[in-house]
Write a protein that holds these residues in place. Sequence first.
Motif, mmCIF file in Angstrom:
data_model
loop_
_atom_site.group_PDB
_atom_site.id
_atom_site.type_symbol
_atom_site.label_atom_id
_atom_site.label_comp_id
_atom_site.label_asym_id
_atom_site.label_seq_id
_atom_site.Cartn_x
_atom_site.Cartn_y
_atom_site.Cartn_z
ATOM 1 N N PRO A 19 -6.143 -2.015 2.385
ATOM 2 C CA PRO A 19 -6.349 -2.819 2.095
ATOM 3 C C PRO A 19 -7.211 -1.750 0.022
ATOM 4 O O PRO A 19 -6.455 -0.950 0.150
ATOM 5 N N GLU A 20 -7.959 -2.471 -0.766
ATOM 6 C CA GLU A 20 -7.650 -2.790 -1.791
ATOM 7 C C GLU A 20 -8.814 -1.063 -1.889
ATOM 8 O O GLU A 20 -10.113 -0.884 -1.135
ATOM 9 N N ILE A 21 -8.427 0.076 -2.801
ATOM 10 C CA ILE A 21 -9.631 0.854 -3.307
ATOM 11 C C ILE A 21 -9.576 0.313 -4.958
ATOM 12 O O ILE A 21 -9.570 0.907 -5.171
ATOM 13 N N SER A 22 -10.826 -0.631 -5.011
ATOM 14 C CA SER A 22 -10.635 -1.212 -5.785
ATOM 15 C C SER A 22 -11.496 -0.256 -7.242
ATOM 16 O O SER A 22 -11.285 -0.132 -8.258
ATOM 17 N N ASP A 23 -12.534 0.550 -6.910
ATOM 18 C CA ASP A 23 -12.541 1.409 -7.987
ATOM 19 C C ASP A 23 -12.056 2.268 -8.234
ATOM 20 O O ASP A 23 -11.047 2.272 -10.103
ATOM 21 N N ALA A 24 -10.624 2.905 -7.667
ATOM 22 C CA ALA A 24 -9.988 2.977 -8.458
ATOM 23 C C ALA A 24 -8.224 2.956 -9.188
ATOM 24 O O ALA A 24 -8.385 2.697 -10.444
ATOM 25 N N GLU A 25 -8.507 1.423 -8.554
ATOM 26 C CA GLU A 25 -7.053 0.321 -8.985
ATOM 27 C C GLU A 25 -8.315 0.149 -10.222
ATOM 28 O O GLU A 25 -7.649 -0.209 -11.455
ATOM 29 N N GLU A 26 -9.219 -0.644 -10.729
ATOM 30 C CA GLU A 26 -9.864 -0.933 -11.751
ATOM 31 C C GLU A 26 -10.378 -0.175 -12.494
ATOM 32 O O GLU A 26 -9.694 -0.248 -14.053
ATOM 33 N N ALA A 27 -10.735 1.470 -12.113
ATOM 34 C CA ALA A 27 -10.698 1.968 -13.568
ATOM 35 C C ALA A 27 -9.255 2.682 -13.916
ATOM 36 O O ALA A 27 -8.786 2.836 -15.257
ATOM 37 N N GLY A 92 -3.039 0.897 11.079
ATOM 38 C CA GLY A 92 -2.443 0.193 12.375
ATOM 39 C C GLY A 92 -0.968 0.993 12.745
ATOM 40 O O GLY A 92 -0.340 0.392 13.535
ATOM 41 N N TRP A 93 -0.480 1.364 11.223
ATOM 42 C CA TRP A 93 0.792 2.092 11.122
ATOM 43 C C TRP A 93 1.064 2.958 12.389
ATOM 44 O O TRP A 93 0.293 3.478 12.526
ATOM 45 N N LYS A 94 2.489 2.783 12.908
ATOM 46 C CA LYS A 94 2.411 3.394 14.207
ATOM 47 C C LYS A 94 3.973 4.475 13.686
ATOM 48 O O LYS A 94 4.835 5.392 14.478
ATOM 49 N N GLY A 95 3.944 5.129 12.502
ATOM 50 C CA GLY A 95 4.882 5.830 11.860
ATOM 51 C C GLY A 95 5.951 4.831 11.397
ATOM 52 O O GLY A 95 7.198 5.297 11.011
ATOM 53 N N PHE A 96 6.156 3.318 11.539
ATOM 54 C CA PHE A 96 7.545 2.130 11.490
ATOM 55 C C PHE A 96 6.612 1.354 11.344
ATOM 56 O O PHE A 96 5.639 0.906 11.075
ATOM 57 N N GLY A 97 7.412 0.309 10.593
ATOM 58 C CA GLY A 97 7.102 -1.379 10.023
ATOM 59 C C GLY A 97 6.794 -0.900 9.190
ATOM 60 O O GLY A 97 6.615 -0.199 7.827
ATOM 61 N N PRO A 98 7.014 -3.193 8.484
ATOM 62 C CA PRO A 98 6.859 -2.920 7.249
ATOM 63 C C PRO A 98 5.721 -2.986 6.487
ATOM 64 O O PRO A 98 4.637 -3.230 6.969
ATOM 65 N N VAL A 99 5.982 -2.062 5.285
ATOM 66 C CA VAL A 99 4.417 -1.631 4.232
ATOM 67 C C VAL A 99 4.540 -2.936 3.315
ATOM 68 O O VAL A 99 5.251 -1.854 2.157
ATOM 69 N N PRO A 100 4.519 -4.174 3.388
ATOM 70 C CA PRO A 100 5.737 -4.680 1.458
ATOM 71 C C PRO A 100 4.876 -4.072 0.732
ATOM 72 O O PRO A 100 3.993 -3.853 0.183
ATOM 73 N N TRP A 101 5.865 -3.673 -0.393
ATOM 74 C CA TRP A 101 5.893 -3.925 -1.739
ATOM 75 C C TRP A 101 4.639 -5.389 -2.157
ATOM 76 O O TRP A 101 4.280 -4.760 -2.894
ATOM 77 N N SER A 102 5.284 -6.452 -2.087
ATOM 78 C CA SER A 102 4.479 -7.814 -2.818
ATOM 79 C C SER A 102 2.775 -7.658 -1.895
ATOM 80 O O SER A 102 1.929 -7.966 -3.443
ATOM 81 N N HIS A 103 2.055 -6.506 -2.025
ATOM 82 C CA HIS A 103 1.004 -6.701 -1.508
ATOM 83 C C HIS A 103 0.668 -5.756 -1.970
ATOM 84 O O HIS A 103 0.904 -3.960 -2.273
ATOM 85 N N GLU A 104 -0.316 -5.812 -3.320
ATOM 86 C CA GLU A 104 -0.573 -4.574 -4.361
ATOM 87 C C GLU A 104 -1.046 -3.598 -4.216
ATOM 88 O O GLU A 104 -0.907 -2.501 -3.894
ATOM 89 N N PRO A 105 -2.491 -3.358 -2.999
ATOM 90 C CA PRO A 105 -2.510 -2.720 -2.298
ATOM 91 C C PRO A 105 -1.557 -1.179 -1.974
ATOM 92 O O PRO A 105 -1.991 -0.189 -1.277
#
Length: 150
Positions: A19-27, A92-105
């Motif tokens: 999820p976005e942490i929009s307050d931090a990202e915007e700051a 939901g990450w179990k220590g492996f699997g995709p964490v896509p760069w394309s997803h900004e957060p």
Amino acid sequence: MKPMTSFGDLLGPQPVLLPEISDAEEALLDKADPFRVAADHPAASIAWAYLAEAALTSGEAQDEPINHDILAAYAFARTGYHRGLDLLRRNGWKGFGPVPWSHEPNRGFLRSVGALARAAKVIGETEEYARCLDLLEDCDPRAAAELGLD
């Protein structure tokens, strides 16, 4: 044959989209002091990544290869990495699997791992450097290249 998912594995875990942490990202986008952003939003890996990358840039410009800024970068990056792991696991990450760069957060976590790799390499922690590169490869095969790593 063309892969059926963006990561080519129908049987593997679904990509984790943080999820976005929009307050931090915007700051940060508004040029707020990353120290203040990290203090106000300590769970935001992106703030720690900013701090680590700035410390690396400063440390790499100094005459002494291992210096205060390089070690600070290592600590900032490790904090961003661990805060990112916490958030990944809660999503939901179990220590492996995709964490896509394309997803900004996801980039705060991935940038923290990249900064940790760079700092580990400078201080001669080759096993940690290799682990970070492996993690980036597991998360998204494009991530290391996006971060300018080997």
